[in-house]
Enzyme design. Structure first.
Site: not given
Length: 776
Positions: A84, A117, A161-162, A197, A477, A665, A671
């Site tokens: 900030r 920001s 994130i909101d 619960r 399939r 390697r 899967h």
């Protein structure tokens, strides 16, 4: 000290900073901006500690090299810091920031942060000419310096994130946060179920209920509270009625999700404690409160946030380079699957208007100001959660028997789609009929005793399916053409009025066969809707298939672990084989999300000259990386990229050519890419698109009944294309969009991303290398 001379031509010195609350994926944006800037011949500068670094200057403004952002993609939070800054809110602070930028030679700024920001950044741009003039008047800059840096370009990236910014479907970090929430609730589910619960979960979201809403959709919560759309005036009774009904139907657990900014219609705060007291005292449920807190903000970014931040960072640099002094500041957004630029100020204004609408108790406007997807998800949640909604029930003569079948390999989200379809059918009065184990199950076991493969579904049957991987009704399939007469007989015998198919390319082929068989079999003259669900994302008619995000998350986690091993030994390269059939989507997007050195796809193929270039690039990289950390390399190869150059062969070629200077390697996750818990994105999109499909079947089926049409012609595939959700007529998609030979769409929208993968990894282009030895 004088600022550096301007770069030649249109090349710029581009600053990048993160500001406001941290969000997973911010580091991916910084990496993309730095590397894209360098690849375009520009210089990149990281401004550490947000606006505080801009004001303080000095070593908080650092020129970035290519390797400075190595390893950034997999890191949570922001590695260049955020803080900030009260000083920047005052003009003297912005004056000092302007001087620091000029002295560093920076003439463009890319900010990753929230609405506050981005508002500050645009204000800074507007004041820029006046700030420079004031610095000249104070003799802190020369007139020549003022003229050289008279224009400042700003580009915004939304890190939050909101997911609270208007004009975009997703912000950087929101899906990672949602993944944390869903993971926590999935764990809580188990203990809630065991003890019968109730749990009240508080999630972040002061002015935006996106996390609470999507968590409710993704976990089939019993009730949610969001700021934009408070529950009814008599919400205590409404909530208790719904939960009591669920318990009476046999549900053993109760989940209520409360956004931290939740309130009632009178703007009185709804707290988790208040909800708990109601459940405990009125319904006599053993109730607990869980506040997730900053767990939601931390941790590694999910695959989608890595991809989104990377693509938006690249687009931000392009926006800087195409900008003129008069170009309004843009914010980089995503609509469905498309990266777009929107006016920054308009996006911020619309975002702030949501809070004002809530304060004015104008909740209809608040919902309207959120994107259309927000309202659609809420409607889908209400329709598929509350079981007794008589006002939504259709008259008896318009009710249908809707068959639900899975075809192809399992994919994350199949069960979520089925649960949504069943719940929607029951709400509307339709009869959902599950056809277990695909078309072979239908034909061979439809009349097995005591339970056949054709079963009417109840709400309790599918309760809890939303978080389950695989296919609870079984998938196969095999195609209907294996026994078309028996398939038609079963449709007719069990009175299937419409068909909802969930699956991949085999499901697409099955719909094609049923459509073509309509001329011979009347039983197939019914509406058919296909929801693409496959990790390969290779179904024509859509750019996104359910299950592909779950696959990418599993693959990215696997590659992160492999890369850690490679980096620990410092001189090791892993060649990782990905699934995906003859579509390179999974390999390419995973490569984008982990920073792969190279990606091999069936579309491009593999040849000896390509391998020579890549091996030479590895040699040069390992020579340069000597003694550095995070020096492990990863190459991704799609399973069908080449019949000759297998994963093991490529690893052995690299090992041979390394001459002991580094190791190679190979690794095959197999899967692992198909299994696991479905990601929140796959759950949410599965539910949303499944509801759309059943709505389509309902409309077409009712129309078919009313008009008594002899031949039903409605067979569609639902898809996300660009910025829209579309229904593609199967006949048209089959003829114009399908590459039947390679089992993929003719036009794959993600192919353009391959260039970005190569650019950000520093992979040499063919034209820059010697054709014979691969050296630059």
């Amino acid at each position: 000290m004088a600022p550096p001379s301007p770069l030649p031509g249109k090349k710029r010195r581009i600053g990048v900073m993160t500001s406001g609350g941290d969000a997973p994926g911010m580091n991916g944006a910084v990496r993309a901006v730095v590397r894209m800037s360098i690849s375009m011949g520009c210089e990149a500068y990281a401004i550490y500690e947000g606006y505080e670094g801009l004001v303080q200057g000095g070593n908080l403004i650092k020129k970035m090299d290519w390797d400075d952002v190595r390893g950034y993609l997999s890191e949570g939070g922001t590695l260049i810091g955020t803080a900030r800054c009260k000083a920047f809110m005052e003009r003297p602070g912005r004056l000092q920031a302007a001087k620091n930028m000029v002295m560093a030679g920076i003439d463009a700024l890319i900010i990753c942060g929230g609405d506050g920001s981005l508002t500050g950044a645009d204000k800074f741009r507007k004041e820029w000419p006046g700030l420079l003039k004031e610095l000249v008047d104070k003799k802190e800059l020369t007139t020549e310096q003022q003229q050289t840096y008279e224009h400042l370009n700003i580009v915004g990236l939304v890190g939050s994130i909101d997911n609270d910014m208007s004009s975009t479907d997703a912000t950087i970090g929101c899906y990672s946060s949602l993944a944390r929430i869903c993971e926590a609730i999935d764990c809580i589910d188990a203990t809630a179920q065991s003890h019968q619960r109730a749990f009240v979960i508080e999630v972040m979201g002061r002015h935006c209920g996106w996390l609470a809403l999507m968590a409710g959709v993704s976990t089939s919560a019993d009730f949610i509270f969001i700021p934009e759309k408070p529950p009814s005036e008599d919400w205590e009774k409404e909530m208790c009625t719904i939960i009591k009904r669920h318990r009476e139907m046999g549900k053993r657990k109760t989940i209520v999700i409360v956004a931290e900014g939740a309130h009632d219609l009178g703007l009185n705060k709804v707290t988790p404690t208040r909800v708990k007291d109601l459940l405990s005292n009125v319904l006599k449920l053993d109730t607990r409160i869980t506040t997730l807190g900053h767990v939601q903000r931390g941790g590694r970014p999910c695959a989608y946030d890595r991809m989104l931040s990377t693509l938006q960072g690249v687009e931000a640099v392009r926006a800087v380079l195409s900008a003129t002094p008069d170009t309004p500041s843009p914010v980089i957004c995503v609509i469905e699957n498309k990266i777009v630029r929107k006016p920054l100020l308009k996006a911020v204004e619309d975002t702030l208007e949501v809070a004002k609408a809530i304060e004015a108790k104008d909740f209809g406007r608040a919902m309207h100001l959120r994107d259309a997807e927000f309202a659609e998800y809420r409607n889908a949640y209400i329709t598929t959660t509350a079981t007794n909604q008589p006002e939504k029930r259709l008259p008896k003569d318009k009710q249908l028997r809707i068959g639900i079948i899975h075809v192809g390999a399992p994919a994350g989200g199949m069960n979520a789609a089925t649960r949504a379809a069943v719940a929607y059918c029951l709400t509307r009065g339709h009869t959902p009929v599950a056809l277990h184990n695909g078309f072979p199950g239908l034909c061979r076991h439809h009349d097995d005793q005591p339970v056949g493969s054709v079963r009417e579904m109840s709400w309790l049957d599918v309760e809890g399916w939303v978080s389950k991987g695989g296919s609870e009704i079984g998938t196969n399939r095999a195609l209907p053409s294996d026994d078309m007469p028996k398939t038609a007989w079963c449709f007719e015998n069990y009175r299937i009025d419409a068909l909802f198919i969930v699956g991949g390319f085999e499901a697409f082929t099955a719909v094609s066969e049923l459509r073509k068989a309509r001329t011979e079999y009347a039983a197939f003259r019914i509406p058919i809707a296909l929801l693409p669900a496959t990790i390969s994302n290779n179904v024509p008619g859509t750019e996104y298939s359910i299950g592909s995000d779950t696959c990418l998350n599993a693959l990215v986690d696997y590659c992160d672990a492999i890369k850690q091993s490679a980096s620990a030994s410092r001189r090791r390269c892993f060649v990782v084989e990905t699934q995906g059939g003859k579509s390179g989507y999974v390999a390419t997007i995973a490569g984008l999300s982990i920073g792969a050195t190279a990606v091999y796809t069936p579309e491009e193929g593999i040849n000896i000259k390509m391998l020579a270039r890549d091996i030479e690039h590895l040699r040069a990289s390992f020579a340069k990386d000597r003694g550095q950390s995070k020096a492990g390399k990863l190459i991704l190869r799609n399973e069908h990229a080449s019949e000759t150059y297998t994963t093991e062969v490529i690893a052995n070629m690299i090992k041979e050519e390394a001459k002991g200077r580094f190791e190679s390697r190979h690794a095959i996750p197999g899967h692992v890419q198909q299994g696991g818990t479905p990601s929140p994105m796959d759950r949410c999109r599965a539910i949303r698109l499944a509801v759309r499909c059943i709505e389509f079947l309902e409309e077409s089926g009712v129309k078919l009944k009313e008009e008594a049409v002899a031949v039903g012609t409605d067979a569609v595939v639902i898809g996300i294309k660009g910025a829209s959700v579309v229904f593609g007529p199967m006949e048209k998609v089959e003829k114009e969009e399908t590459n039947w030979k390679d089992r993929r769409p003719k036009d794959e929208s993600w192919l353009q991303l391959k260039t970005i993968v190569d650019t950000l990894s520093g992979r040499p282009r063919p034209e820059d290398c010697c054709e014979s030895c691969g050296r630059r």
